[in-house]
Design an enzyme around this catalytic site. Structure first.
Site, PDB file in Angstrom:
ATOM      1  CE  LYS A   1      -3.140   3.068   0.653  1.00 45.33           C
ATOM      2  NZ  LYS A   1      -4.010   3.500  -0.417  1.00 45.33           N
TER       3      LYS A   1
ATOM      4  CB  CYS B   1      -2.834   9.133  -0.347  1.00 48.85           C
ATOM      5  SG  CYS B   1      -4.533   8.983   0.211  1.00 48.85           S
TER       6      CYS B   1
HETATM    7  N1  SAJ Z   1       0.357  15.243  -8.973  1.00 49.94           N
HETATM    8  C1  SAJ Z   1       1.408  15.833  -9.668  1.00 49.94           C
HETATM    9  N2  SAJ Z   1       1.839  15.251 -10.812  1.00 49.94           N
HETATM   10  C2  SAJ Z   1       1.248  14.118 -11.314  1.00 49.94           C
HETATM   11  C3  SAJ Z   1       0.181  13.528 -10.602  1.00 49.94           C
HETATM   12  C4  SAJ Z   1      -0.249  14.107  -9.423  1.00 49.94           C
HETATM   13  O1  SAJ Z   1       1.958  16.869  -9.258  1.00 49.94           O
HETATM   14  O2  SAJ Z   1       1.698  13.656 -12.378  1.00 49.94           O
HETATM   15  C5  SAJ Z   1      -0.107  15.839  -7.718  1.00 49.94           C
HETATM   16  C6  SAJ Z   1      -1.565  16.253  -7.810  1.00 49.94           C
HETATM   17  O3  SAJ Z   1      -1.694  17.554  -8.341  1.00 49.94           O
HETATM   18  C7  SAJ Z   1      -1.977  16.151  -6.346  1.00 49.94           C
HETATM   19  C8  SAJ Z   1      -1.135  15.002  -5.800  1.00 49.94           C
HETATM   20  O4  SAJ Z   1      -0.082  14.835  -6.722  1.00 49.94           O
HETATM   21  O5  SAJ Z   1      -1.663  17.348  -5.651  1.00 49.94           O
HETATM   22  C9  SAJ Z   1      -1.841  13.685  -5.568  1.00 49.94           C
HETATM   23  O6  SAJ Z   1      -2.875  13.441  -6.497  1.00 49.94           O
HETATM   24  P1  SAJ Z   1      -3.272  12.011  -7.118  1.00 49.94           P
HETATM   25  O7  SAJ Z   1      -4.528  12.157  -7.866  1.00 49.94           O
HETATM   26  O8  SAJ Z   1      -2.152  11.476  -7.895  1.00 49.94           O
HETATM   27  O9  SAJ Z   1      -3.431  11.042  -5.852  1.00 49.94           O
HETATM   28  P2  SAJ Z   1      -4.432  10.950  -4.590  1.00 49.94           P
HETATM   29  O10 SAJ Z   1      -3.635  11.306  -3.379  1.00 49.94           O
HETATM   30  O11 SAJ Z   1      -5.707  11.654  -4.799  1.00 49.94           O
HETATM   31  O12 SAJ Z   1      -4.764   9.374  -4.563  1.00 49.94           O
HETATM   32  C10 SAJ Z   1      -3.730   8.421  -4.386  1.00 49.94           C
HETATM   33  C11 SAJ Z   1      -3.908   7.321  -5.423  1.00 49.94           C
HETATM   34  N3  SAJ Z   1      -2.708   6.494  -5.477  1.00 49.94           N
HETATM   35  C12 SAJ Z   1      -2.112   6.168  -6.615  1.00 49.94           C
HETATM   36  O13 SAJ Z   1      -2.456   6.571  -7.708  1.00 49.94           O
HETATM   37  C13 SAJ Z   1      -0.951   5.241  -6.480  1.00 49.94           C
HETATM   38  C14 SAJ Z   1      -5.131   6.484  -5.089  1.00 49.94           C
HETATM   39  O14 SAJ Z   1      -5.204   5.338  -5.932  1.00 49.94           O
HETATM   40  C15 SAJ Z   1      -5.075   5.993  -3.641  1.00 49.94           C
HETATM   41  O15 SAJ Z   1      -6.289   5.359  -3.292  1.00 49.94           O
HETATM   42  C16 SAJ Z   1      -4.918   7.172  -2.713  1.00 49.94           C
HETATM   43  O16 SAJ Z   1      -3.738   7.915  -3.085  1.00 49.94           O
HETATM   44  C17 SAJ Z   1      -4.807   6.590  -1.300  1.00 49.94           C
HETATM   45  O17 SAJ Z   1      -5.841   6.508  -0.616  1.00 49.94           O
HETATM   46  O18 SAJ Z   1      -3.744   6.132  -0.934  1.00 49.94           O
END
Ligand code: SAJ
Length: 406
Positions: free
Chosen positions: A203, A257
């Site tokens: 995880k 997360c």
């Molecule tokens: N971000 C970037 N660059 C990217 C992708 C994201 O700067 O290329 C930033 C986003 O703007 C945001 C942050 O990262 O601020 C996180 O956003 P996200 O949509 O990537 O992730 P979360 O935190 O909403 O959800 C994650 C997910 N994990 C993965 O994709 C591995 C989700 O599947 C999990 O369920 C969740 O964490 C969790 O509960 O752990």
């Protein structure tokens, strides 16, 4: 089976309802009495796509409860509790400890305990197991134990809970049989069986992988800006390679997360790359703030009105937990800048907020795109005569673009 879910949050409640819909008798417990009262009154405590329909379908088998002192015996307890992040970057197990202690007296002979929360490695076989054993029962003899994480994303929670594969950590064969009986009743993805600590680490690795990849993209954006090329083009073309998937740069990593789980992973051990990545991503809001200040000063702007578009941590959600926009706005205010903000989703923003986007734009001298909500793409033409600082590449002609200009 009779299943009791402890913690009816964004993950616990949908899980409880999916299990109930699958035909098990489910009891839902939460220390927040208002949440239980709402559910008893047929109201959901939060919104999520498809949750209303699921609630209707599950109601017959779902009973919200104010107390764990049930008359019926429970076959399985599922703990779905928050694990906050402490000031010294550690996993705060206090909710899990309290919940484990409160269910311990009700764990009958042969019952299963499942931990679903994101935790530092070893929590299931350490803290949870020993708290139950403190009451005189022995794991593997008197009760079963497993760890099951979820990977759902807000807005698509129900689909992902059902369709994603699950990595299930189990203590022994009996734990595997009981855990599969629950999860195979509603999960269509494959159930992969391993030990509890491996499942806990998996995880954390999922989110750490993304954090490190984003840190690389952020580092790359500095390199490209220094050389004078567009990082968004570089990444777009690099990703045409069938085995390359560079993530996107931005003003920082928000949410509860990806910005947190890597610290849990290295809580009891050390890793240079995880720590460096975390620090790169954590330093982004300050980097962007300094760039905003430097552009204002280069343009000779005296006390400009700065409009920050988007306070949510990612597009089209109302969640501002750990959002980089919050740090950027706070830093700008700290140095005396005149800041207004707009967000079409987030309520109760703790800064001067202008609800009408057109009005907000007309009031401003400088516009900072902090979150790429879909709405902002439609307004890119209204920003023509403004100084625009774009951290998300929403393609505004003449803007200062992160990863090309700074
Ligand atoms: N971000 C970037 N660059 C990217 C992708 C994201 O700067 O290329 C930033 C986003 O703007 C945001 C942050 O990262 O601020 C996180 O956003 P996200 O949509 O990537 O992730 P979360 O935190 O909403 O959800 C994650 C997910 N994990 C993965 O994709 C591995 C989700 O599947 C999990 O369920 C969740 O964490 C969790 O509960 O752990």
């Amino acid at each position: 089976m009779r299943v009791c879910i402890v913690g009816l949050g964004y993950m616990g409640l949908p899980t409880a309802l999916l299990i109930a819909k699958a035909g098990h008798q489910v009891y839902g417990y939460d220390i927040d009495i208002r949440k239980i009262d709402k559910l008893k009154n047929n109201e959901l405590p939060f919104t999520e796509n498809g949750l209303n329909e699921l609630f209707e379908d599950a109601k017959a088998n779902f009973k919200p409860i104010h107390s764990l002192e049930l008359t019926e015996s429970i076959d399985a307890f599922i703990l779905s509790l928050p694990t906050p992040f402490t000031e010294n970057k550690r996993c705060d197990l206090s909710y899990i400890i309290a919940a484990t202690k409160s269910i311990a007296p009700f764990i009958g002979e042969g019952a299963l305990v499942v931990l679903e929360s994101t935790v530092s490695p070893g929590t299931t076989m350490g803290t949870v197991k020993s708290l139950i054993e403190d009451t005189g029962r022995i794991a593997g003899k008197n009760f079963s134990l497993s760890y099951v994480s979820e990977k759902a994303i807000p807005g698509n929670t129900l689909y992902e809970m059902v369709n994603n594969d699950r990595i299930i950590g189990v203590l022994d064969t009996e734990s595997e049989v009981l855990t599969k009986e629950i999860y195979s009743s509603f999960v269509k993805g494959t159930l992969h069986i391993t030990d509890c600590t491996t499942a806990e680490i998996v995880k954390l690795v999922e989110n750490t992988y993304r954090d490190i990849n984003i840190a690389f993209a952020n580092d790359l954006s500095n390199i490209c800006a220094e050389i004078g090329v567009n990082v968004w083009d570089v990444i777009k073309y690099a990703n045409r390679h069938p085995r390359v998937n560079v993530h996107l740069p931005g003003p920082g990593v928000g949410g509860h997360c990806i910005a947190i789980d890597p610290w849990f992973l290295i809580e009891k051990t050390q890793s240079q790359i995880v720590e460096i990545a975390r620090n790169i991503n954590d330093s982004r809001p300050i980097h962007v703030t300094n760039e905003i200040l430097s552009i204002c000063s280069k343009k000779g702007l005296n006390n400009p009105k700065i409009l920050v578009l988007g306070v949510a941590y990612k597009p089209n959600v109302d969640d501002m937990r750990e959002s980089p926009a919050i740090e950027i706005i706070s830093e700008l205010i700290k140095v005396g800048m005149d800041v207004i903000v707009h967000d079409p989703f987030v309520k109760n923003i703790p800064f001067i907020t202008i609800a009408d986007l057109k009005e907000a734009i007309s009031l401003s001298d400088v516009v900072v795109i902090a979150t790429n909500h879909s709405l902002y793409y439609e307004y890119s033409n209204s920003l023509n005569n403004k100084i625009v600082i774009d951290t998300r590449n929403i393609s505004i002609p003449g803007s200062y673009l992160l990863g090309r200009d700074f």
